[in-house]
Design an enzyme around this catalytic site. Structure first.
Site, PDB file in Angstrom:
ATOM      1  N   ARG A  72      17.582  27.439  55.272  1.00 51.50           N
ATOM      2  CA  ARG A  72      17.570  28.043  56.192  1.00 51.50           C
ATOM      3  C   ARG A  72      18.680  28.640  57.050  1.00 51.50           C
ATOM      4  O   ARG A  72      19.589  27.655  57.191  1.00 51.50           O
ATOM      5  CB  ARG A  72      16.532  27.255  57.225  1.00 51.50           C
ATOM      6  CG  ARG A  72      15.295  27.126  56.944  1.00 51.50           C
ATOM      7  CD  ARG A  72      14.324  26.290  57.887  1.00 51.50           C
ATOM      8  NE  ARG A  72      14.727  24.905  57.938  1.00 51.50           N
ATOM      9  CZ  ARG A  72      15.279  24.186  58.874  1.00 51.50           C
ATOM     10  NH1 ARG A  72      15.649  24.752  59.791  1.00 51.50           N
ATOM     11  NH2 ARG A  72      15.760  23.068  58.639  1.00 51.50           N
ATOM     12  N   TYR A 213      14.770  33.005  50.983  1.00 50.17           N
ATOM     13  CA  TYR A 213      14.564  31.419  50.484  1.00 50.17           C
ATOM     14  C   TYR A 213      13.824  30.771  51.529  1.00 50.17           C
ATOM     15  O   TYR A 213      14.012  30.767  53.028  1.00 50.17           O
ATOM     16  CB  TYR A 213      16.003  30.980  50.659  1.00 50.17           C
ATOM     17  CG  TYR A 213      16.129  29.759  49.733  1.00 50.17           C
ATOM     18  CD1 TYR A 213      16.434  29.805  48.445  1.00 50.17           C
ATOM     19  CD2 TYR A 213      16.164  28.389  50.353  1.00 50.17           C
ATOM     20  CE1 TYR A 213      16.585  28.634  47.742  1.00 50.17           C
ATOM     21  CE2 TYR A 213      16.166  27.282  49.809  1.00 50.17           C
ATOM     22  CZ  TYR A 213      16.323  27.188  48.258  1.00 50.17           C
ATOM     23  OH  TYR A 213      16.413  26.138  47.505  1.00 50.17           O
ATOM     24  N   LYS A 222       7.903  26.667  58.806  1.00 50.27           N
ATOM     25  CA  LYS A 222       8.613  26.399  60.037  1.00 50.27           C
ATOM     26  C   LYS A 222       8.300  27.444  61.073  1.00 50.27           C
ATOM     27  O   LYS A 222       8.206  26.911  62.247  1.00 50.27           O
ATOM     28  CB  LYS A 222      10.344  26.017  59.545  1.00 50.27           C
ATOM     29  CG  LYS A 222      10.431  25.345  58.781  1.00 50.27           C
ATOM     30  CD  LYS A 222      10.163  23.890  58.869  1.00 50.27           C
ATOM     31  CE  LYS A 222      10.671  22.992  57.689  1.00 50.27           C
ATOM     32  NZ  LYS A 222      10.477  21.596  57.892  1.00 50.27           N
ATOM     33  N   HIS A 242       6.916  17.917  63.565  1.00 51.81           N
ATOM     34  CA  HIS A 242       7.573  17.848  62.432  1.00 51.81           C
ATOM     35  C   HIS A 242       7.425  16.478  61.965  1.00 51.81           C
ATOM     36  O   HIS A 242       8.349  15.424  61.927  1.00 51.81           O
ATOM     37  CB  HIS A 242       8.960  18.232  62.745  1.00 51.81           C
ATOM     38  CG  HIS A 242       9.969  18.580  61.351  1.00 51.81           C
ATOM     39  ND1 HIS A 242      11.199  18.184  61.270  1.00 51.81           N
ATOM     40  CD2 HIS A 242       9.612  18.902  59.995  1.00 51.81           C
ATOM     41  CE1 HIS A 242      11.732  18.293  60.045  1.00 51.81           C
ATOM     42  NE2 HIS A 242      10.755  18.827  59.380  1.00 51.81           N
ATOM     43  N   SER A 264      16.220  15.485  59.101  1.00 50.22           N
ATOM     44  CA  SER A 264      16.428  15.964  57.435  1.00 50.22           C
ATOM     45  C   SER A 264      17.262  14.496  56.970  1.00 50.22           C
ATOM     46  O   SER A 264      18.095  14.070  57.360  1.00 50.22           O
ATOM     47  CB  SER A 264      16.930  17.221  57.126  1.00 50.22           C
ATOM     48  OG  SER A 264      18.116  17.391  57.792  1.00 50.22           O
ATOM     49  N   CYS A 266      16.692  11.758  55.777  1.00 50.68           N
ATOM     50  CA  CYS A 266      16.081  10.409  56.263  1.00 50.68           C
ATOM     51  C   CYS A 266      14.843   9.962  55.354  1.00 50.68           C
ATOM     52  O   CYS A 266      14.395   9.037  55.709  1.00 50.68           O
ATOM     53  CB  CYS A 266      15.629  10.115  57.723  1.00 50.68           C
ATOM     54  SG  CYS A 266      17.281  10.418  58.527  1.00 50.68           S
ATOM     55  N   ASP A 289       5.509  16.717  55.725  1.00 51.25           N
ATOM     56  CA  ASP A 289       6.322  17.647  56.911  1.00 51.25           C
ATOM     57  C   ASP A 289       5.906  18.006  58.185  1.00 51.25           C
ATOM     58  O   ASP A 289       6.543  18.020  59.287  1.00 51.25           O
ATOM     59  CB  ASP A 289       6.981  18.880  56.026  1.00 51.25           C
ATOM     60  CG  ASP A 289       8.012  19.534  56.448  1.00 51.25           C
ATOM     61  OD1 ASP A 289       9.044  18.745  56.712  1.00 51.25           O
ATOM     62  OD2 ASP A 289       8.232  20.825  56.684  1.00 51.25           O
ATOM     63  N   ARG A 386      14.885  23.059  45.367  1.00 50.66           N
ATOM     64  CA  ARG A 386      13.563  22.463  45.921  1.00 50.66           C
ATOM     65  C   ARG A 386      12.557  22.671  44.647  1.00 50.66           C
ATOM     66  O   ARG A 386      12.708  23.476  43.933  1.00 50.66           O
ATOM     67  CB  ARG A 386      13.199  23.510  47.185  1.00 50.66           C
ATOM     68  CG  ARG A 386      13.948  23.618  48.272  1.00 50.66           C
ATOM     69  CD  ARG A 386      13.585  22.611  49.142  1.00 50.66           C
ATOM     70  NE  ARG A 386      14.641  22.368  50.170  1.00 50.66           N
ATOM     71  CZ  ARG A 386      14.215  21.656  51.603  1.00 50.66           C
ATOM     72  NH1 ARG A 386      12.968  21.198  51.733  1.00 50.66           N
ATOM     73  NH2 ARG A 386      15.055  21.629  52.364  1.00 50.66           N
TER      74      ARG A 386
HETATM   75  O1  SAT Z   1      13.376  25.780  54.073  1.00 51.58           O
HETATM   76  S1  SAT Z   1      12.493  25.109  54.610  1.00 51.58           S
HETATM   77  O2  SAT Z   1      12.789  25.252  56.101  1.00 51.58           O
HETATM   78  O3  SAT Z   1      11.149  25.278  54.265  1.00 51.58           O
HETATM   79  C1  SAT Z   1      12.825  23.396  54.441  1.00 51.58           C
HETATM   80  C2  SAT Z   1      13.650  22.778  55.521  1.00 51.58           C
HETATM   81  O4  SAT Z   1      14.644  23.159  55.732  1.00 51.58           O
HETATM   82  O5  SAT Z   1      13.172  21.525  55.943  1.00 51.58           O
HETATM   83 MN    MN Z   2      10.903  19.722  57.195  1.00 52.76          MN
END
Ligand code: SAT
Ligand code: MN
Length: 603
Positions: A72, A213, A222, A242, A264, A266, A289, A386
């Site tokens: 992201r 991506y 998101k 989240h 993130s 954790c 998530d 991923r």
């Molecule tokens: O790329 S995503 O936003 O789906 C995953 C993340 O950054 O938590």
């Molecule tokens: Mn997330």
């Protein structure tokens, strides 16, 4: 292809985007297996996808992105509200008229030489009162196949759109038009300065350009389920958070539902799929998530997972850390930016298995231990590589994970990563103090040179990059929800799995053993155990959080349970500094919580 809908609003929008982006053809998606297989076949033929070994990894594919397009892009993500003050201090803002002008210029002809896919999808079980219907238009077949896994892609959604005359429009382009005869790149995308991930909250509209991506391109995740949904939720009296959702069932069969927010890295996915070490207690996963939560008819808070799959970080996922995540991507999975081995399986760092080498995420031949010209180890998989896995394949998926009514949340858990100060677990005296805990969730800065001496990093409710409006208004919304829920509000806890001794040893074993802490929380909810009052909250009475079978020296336990008032005063001072940036929008109730904590720490 003739359009499979009669909804005028949708047809008009598709016509408008077609005229702007000028694709070679328009394909309406139906979410079928036939469509998935056909697109994968086309991407294998073009070289974008690698079909993995059918014996080892049935019906699975690997992709490698462009090295410039791996995560992201928060600094290119915008909340383009009409008024700047509505975006607040945690978001980038551009005037929506200006941003639309800039992006329309980029979108002009941007799908030349490409196919435009129209993807009808639902976030949440189709037709659930908590779900939302949406359409993503994208020129990326990779996006289509990932959306098949992450969302509910179906023509049934078109029927609902026809009925309600309502959908959330999400426009996506990789931003790489093709001239006649021009060869496509393996992962088309635009340079960083042309990437825009834009949200227009007043119109519930998402426009994304230039990246293929993850969260930049799979717009249901998101962009819709957090940024747009959080803003809708605040107006409609619900919550988009989240958070993972899990069910923890006692030996007697009593079910507790826990929603937990962590920044993130954790271990959110690991906790969601945790294997309990407390005899007779069992964890089942509902989501890893995102949680959408609404007060139900009985006044309790009900949660659904709006997603249908996991978009999990691959490195570090192993039999030891998360066997359930590994099982979820044993077949029917998509892998992005991992190592592809010579026998066409996948590998990543800390997978817990040996690897002789293969092709790395940059498409280069790779062997473990390889170094670059400066002597640094070359990683085979990108740290943000991923897996995209179907939730239904998770062996511990909860049988009720798709219940359209959701599950009633008993417990909220907040946390961060702190090697000192923050004890293993403490409970809030009240829901309002719980909000203070969530709002001041923090992690230590990393050891990177630039961070030395830096203050704590605050990540309120693990939502910093995902709050689609002013973060002060967001905190106020939490207090408003607290008032609505009253004594039916979930109990709030703060955990820290990451305490270390002065010489760097972990004080708490973590992973499956975290179930002991969850059990203590359930015992608290049930009134089975007491708690000792400390200035920061309620903490376990020695012996009541079971440590049976664990080899934890009494001195380590004392350290894990210590409340150092002076250190907490420093954390509170950092929190005050951080919250100051919310200005006049910082809720009065947050100030009350800080003043009360300060007083308790002085006492
Ligand atoms: O790329 S995503 O936003 O789906 C995953 C993340 O950054 O938590
Ligand atoms: Mn997330």
């Amino acid at each position: 292809m003739s359009a499979p809908t009669t909804n005028k609003k949708l047809l008009d929008w598709v016509a408008e985007i077609t005229a702007m982006c000028t694709p070679d053809q328009v394909v309406w998606c139906d979410g079928s297996k036939e469509e998935y297989d056909r697109l994968m076949g086309e991407m294998v033929a073009s070289g974008m996808a690698i079909k993995l070994n059918e014996e080892k990894r049935p019906n699975s594919y690997a992709f490698n992105s462009d090295p410039s397009d791996v995560a992201r892009v928060e600094n290119r993500t915008y909340i383009a509200s009409v008024k700047e003050e509505d975006a607040g201090p945690t978001n980038n803002w551009i005037d929506p008229v200006e941003l639309k002008a800039t992006m329309s210029e980029l979108y002009k002809g941007c799908m030349k030489g490409r196919t435009m896919y129209v993807i009808p999808f639902s976030m949440g079980p189709i037709g659930s009162p908590i779900a939302k219907n949406a359409i993503e238009i994208s020129d990326s077949p990779y996006v289509v196949v990932n959306m098949h896994i992450m969302a509910r892609v179906s023509t049934e959604v078109l029927r609902l759109i026809e009925k309600n005359d309502d959908f959330i429009p999400c426009l996506h382009s990789v931003g790489a038009p093709l001239e006649p005869g021009q060869e496509d790149s393996r992962w088309p995308c635009a340079p960083i300065e042309k990437k825009y991930i834009a949200h227009f909250p007043e119109e519930n509209l998402i426009w994304s350009y230039g990246s293929g991506y993850g969260g930049n391109a799979l717009l249901g995740k998101k962009c819709l389920a957090l940024r747009i949904a959080s803003n809708m939720a605040r107006h409609e009296g619900w919550m988009a958070e989240h958070m993972l959702i899990l069910r923890f069932t006692s030996p007697e069969g009593k079910k507790y539902h826990i929603a937990a927010a962590f920044p993130s890295a954790c271990g959110k996915t690991n906790l969601a799929m945790l294997q309990s070490t407390v005899p007779g207690w069992k964890v089942e996963t509902i989501g890893d998530d995102i949680a959408w939560m609404k007060p139900g008819p009985d006044g309790r808070l009900y949660a659904i997972n709006p997603e249908a799959g996991f978009f999990g970080v691959a490195p570090g996922t192993s039999e030891a850390s998360n066997p359930m995540a590994l099982a979820s991507c044993a077949r029917d999975a998509i892998f992005t930016n991992v190592v592809v081995t010579p026998d066409l399986d996948v590998w990543w760092e800390d997978m817990g298995v040996e690897c002789e080498g293969g092709t790395d995420w940059k498409n280069n031949p790779w062997k473990p231990g390889m170094k670059d010209k400066d002597g640094n180890k070359i990683k085979g998989a990108h740290p943000n590589s991923r897996f995209t896995a179907r939730a239904e394949l998770c062996p511990v998926i909860c049988p009720d994970w798709e219940d359209p009514a959701g599950v009633p949340i008993d417990i909220f858990v907040f946390g961060g990563k702190r090697t000192s100060v923050m004890p293993l677990v403490h409970e809030a005296f009240s829901f309002e103090q719980g909000i203070y805990m969530g709002a001041t969730a923090s992690s230590e800065p990393t050891a990177a040179a630039l961070d030395v001496g830096a203050k704590l990093r605050f990540d309120p409710f693990a939502m910093t990059p995902f709050i689609g409006y002013h973060a002060g208004d967001y905190m106020q919304h939490w207090f408003d929800m607290g008032e609505t829920l009253g004594d039916k509000a979930p109990r709030c806890f703060y955990v820290n799995w990451f305490r270390k001794t002065d010489d760097g040893k972990w004080l708490w074993p973590g992973f499956g053993e975290n179930s002991r802490v969850l059990k203590w929380m359930c015992d608290r909810v049930e009134g089975k155990v007491g708690a000792r009052e400390t200035p920061i909250g309620l903490m376990p009475i020695d012996g009541e959080l079971t440590l049976d079978g664990l080899d934890i020296p009494a001195s380590d336990w004392a350290e894990l349970m210590k409340v150092d008032a002076e250190a907490f005063k420093a954390t509170l001072a950092d929190a005050k500094d951080y919250l100051a940036k919310f200005g006049a929008k910082l809720p009065a109730k947050m100030k009350e919580q800080m003043a009360a904590l300060e007083k308790r720490l002085e006492a």
